[in-house]
Enzyme design. Structure first.
Site, mmCIF file in Angstrom:
data_model
loop_
_atom_site.group_PDB
_atom_site.id
_atom_site.type_symbol
_atom_site.label_atom_id
_atom_site.label_comp_id
_atom_site.label_asym_id
_atom_site.label_seq_id
_atom_site.Cartn_x
_atom_site.Cartn_y
_atom_site.Cartn_z
ATOM 1 N N GLY A 134 0.842 -1.204 0.000
ATOM 2 C CA GLY A 134 0.000 0.000 0.000
ATOM 3 C C GLY A 134 0.871 1.245 0.000
ATOM 4 C CB ALA A 154 16.006 10.702 1.126
ATOM 5 N NE ARG A 166 -2.111 -4.582 -1.057
ATOM 6 C CZ ARG A 166 -1.740 -3.842 -0.009
ATOM 7 N NH1 ARG A 166 -0.637 -4.111 0.637
ATOM 8 N NH2 ARG A 166 -2.493 -2.827 0.402
ATOM 9 C CG ASP A 186 3.741 -6.724 7.576
ATOM 10 O OD1 ASP A 186 3.158 -6.291 6.563
ATOM 11 O OD2 ASP A 186 3.171 -7.360 8.478
ATOM 12 N N GLY A 187 4.866 -6.860 4.417
ATOM 13 C CA GLY A 187 4.882 -7.766 3.253
ATOM 14 C C GLY A 187 6.098 -7.466 2.378
ATOM 15 C CB THR A 191 2.777 0.927 6.099
ATOM 16 O OG1 THR A 191 1.416 0.686 6.505
ATOM 17 C CG2 THR A 191 3.664 0.622 7.297
ATOM 18 C CG ASP A 220 -1.561 -0.182 8.009
ATOM 19 O OD1 ASP A 220 -2.460 0.651 7.762
ATOM 20 O OD2 ASP A 220 -1.376 -1.197 7.305
ATOM 21 C CG ASP A 226 1.589 -2.524 10.367
ATOM 22 O OD1 ASP A 226 2.453 -1.855 9.765
ATOM 23 O OD2 ASP A 226 0.860 -3.343 9.793
ATOM 24 N NE ARG A 272 -28.319 11.966 11.526
ATOM 25 C CZ ARG A 272 -28.283 12.375 10.267
ATOM 26 N NH1 ARG A 272 -27.142 12.734 9.712
ATOM 27 N NH2 ARG A 272 -29.390 12.430 9.563
ATOM 28 N NE ARG A 297 -2.164 -4.753 5.868
ATOM 29 C CZ ARG A 297 -2.555 -5.044 4.638
ATOM 30 N NH1 ARG A 297 -3.230 -6.138 4.414
ATOM 31 N NH2 ARG A 297 -2.271 -4.278 3.630
ATOM 32 C CB ALA A 306 -13.288 9.291 19.760
ATOM 33 C CE LYS A 311 -20.328 12.832 24.936
ATOM 34 N NZ LYS A 311 -19.710 14.013 24.503
ATOM 35 N NE ARG A 364 -27.793 9.035 8.720
ATOM 36 C CZ ARG A 364 -28.985 8.807 9.261
ATOM 37 N NH1 ARG A 364 -29.111 7.888 10.214
ATOM 38 N NH2 ARG A 364 -30.046 9.478 8.875
ATOM 39 C CB ILE A 408 -9.958 9.726 1.923
ATOM 40 C CG1 ILE A 408 -9.702 11.213 1.847
ATOM 41 C CG2 ILE A 408 -10.361 9.346 3.330
ATOM 42 C CD1 ILE A 408 -10.940 12.057 2.135
HETATM 43 O O1 F6P Z 1 -1.475 -1.264 4.670
HETATM 44 C C1 F6P Z 1 -2.130 -0.099 4.277
HETATM 45 C C2 F6P Z 1 -3.600 -0.342 4.094
HETATM 46 O O2 F6P Z 1 -4.189 0.875 3.674
HETATM 47 C C3 F6P Z 1 -4.330 -0.925 5.284
HETATM 48 O O3 F6P Z 1 -4.614 0.046 6.264
HETATM 49 C C4 F6P Z 1 -5.547 -1.518 4.637
HETATM 50 O O4 F6P Z 1 -6.071 -2.588 5.395
HETATM 51 C C5 F6P Z 1 -5.025 -2.015 3.309
HETATM 52 O O5 F6P Z 1 -3.813 -1.303 3.073
HETATM 53 C C6 F6P Z 1 -5.937 -1.809 2.143
HETATM 54 O O6 F6P Z 1 -5.360 -2.412 1.043
HETATM 55 P P1 F6P Z 1 -5.829 -2.162 -0.459
HETATM 56 O O7 F6P Z 1 -5.417 -0.767 -0.852
HETATM 57 O O8 F6P Z 1 -5.113 -3.199 -1.225
HETATM 58 O O9 F6P Z 1 -7.319 -2.300 -0.463
#
Ligand code: F6P
Length: 319
Positions: free
Chosen positions: A11, A22, A72, A103-104, A125, A127, A129, A162, A171, A186, A213, A243, A250
């Site tokens: 991604g 860089a 990918r 990580d992939g 990424t 994420d 992560d 609402r 992910r 939140a 509230k 909702r 995005i």
């Molecule tokens: O790893 C980045 C990410 O945007 C994740 O947050 C999400 O689960 C995934 O990729 C979505 O993947 P794709 O763009 O292949 O739908």
């Protein structure tokens, strides 16, 4: 080392271009030839490789996405695919590869290194992560995109009295949800790293309602479950008009934040330094604002840890 390659994989994330810049500039600064590999590992196997010049890095630091495109690849996961990739790199005389991705992508870099081909991973990424780094390139920008969206949704949540469930990416990691939820005040944050008790969320909403509230924001990490289903369950359990907004891709686009541009510049340059020093099979990262490097295979064995103190704080602040 005189010829290096760079690719982006998995991604995309805002700041990848700053990292590519860089790598190009740092490599050329050290009299190396830098080659761009287009479309990730898929493009590598196909020999989609072109030399990058100083000008290739012009006017890209501020752009989201990746000028090298991303993909990918299932084929690259096979031994045959990896051998073809190394053949292509050898054909172009490229002696070391920098892989920008999650990580992939790091799994791929580890596989090539195990076959004797030197690779360095740069964590890119949204994420956040990847173990071994406090931040990944793109996380900060995605976080700010989410914050901006939630601020807007809160306006309409207030006007219509609402409850909103906002599903964010990540992910299997809850970092984006946790940081955005804390930054946006939140009422509830649901992350996969924590057991999420539906009753607690419902009771909190009811408690708020009893206090007068009229609107609430629930941030749900995609790793917990489907926002649409969750919104329906909340509405059924509380009777509050609910909702759901799934923010989707995005979160992956847009101009990188200042933080991501600086992070990407530092990490991209550090990756080139490692190759110059003859290192291989490493990932670069940032920990306590210091640039670090770790064995990529060791990192892939670790589990990403979320800051559960921050999670507890968010609960305390949203009573
Ligand atoms: O790893 C980045 C990410 O945007 C994740 O947050 C999400 O689960 C995934 O990729 C979505 O993947 P794709 O763009 O292949 O739908």
């Amino acid at each position: 080392m005189k010829k290096i390659g760079v690719l982006t994989s998995g991604g995309d994330s805002p700041g990848m271009n700053a990292a590519i810049r860089a790598v190009i500039r740092k490599g050329i600064f050290h009299d190396m030839e830098v080659y761009g590999i287009y479309n990730g590992y898929q493009g590598l196997m196909a020999g989609n490789i072109k030399r990058l010049e100083l000008g290739s890095a012009g006017d890209i630091i501020q752009r989201g996405g990746t000028i090298l495109f991303s993909a990918r690849s299932e084929e690259f996961k096979t031994e045959e695919g990896q051998n073809v990739a190394i053949e292509q790199l050898n054909k172009f005389g490229i002696e070391g590869l920098i892989v920008i991705g999650g990580d992939g992508s790091f799994q791929g870099a580890a596989k090539l290194t195990a076959k004797g081909y030197p690779c360095i991973g740069v964590p890119g990424t949204i994420d956040n992560d990847i173990p071994g780094t406090d931040y990944t390139i793109g996380f900060d920008t995605a976080l700010n995109t989410i914050i901006d969206a939630i601020d807007k949704i809160r306006d309409t949540a207030t006007s219509h009295e609402r409850t909103y469930v906002i599903e964010v990416m990540g992910r299997n990691a809850g970092d984006l949800a946790l940081w955005a939820g804390l930054a946006d005040g939140a009422e509830s944050i649901l992350i996969p790293e924590n057991e999420n008790d539906f009753e607690i969320v419902v009771n909190r909403l009811k408690r708020g309602q009893a206090r007068g509230k009229k609107h609430s924001i629930i941030v749900l990490a995609e790793g917990v479950g489907n926002g649409m289903d969750y919104g329906k369950q909340i509405q059924d359990a509380t009777g509050m008009e609910t909702r759901v907004t799934v923010l989707g891709h995005i979160q992956r686009g847009g101009k990188p934040s200042g933080f991501d541009r600086v992070l990407a510049s530092r990490l991209g340059a550090k990756a080139v330094e490692l190759l110059l020093n003859g290192e291989a099979g490493k990932m670069v990262g940032i920990q306590n604002n210091q640039l670090v490097s770790h064995d990529i295979i060791e990192v892939l064995k670790q589990k990403h840890e979320i800051d559960l103190d921050m999670y507890r704080l968010s609960n305390e602040l949203s009573i």
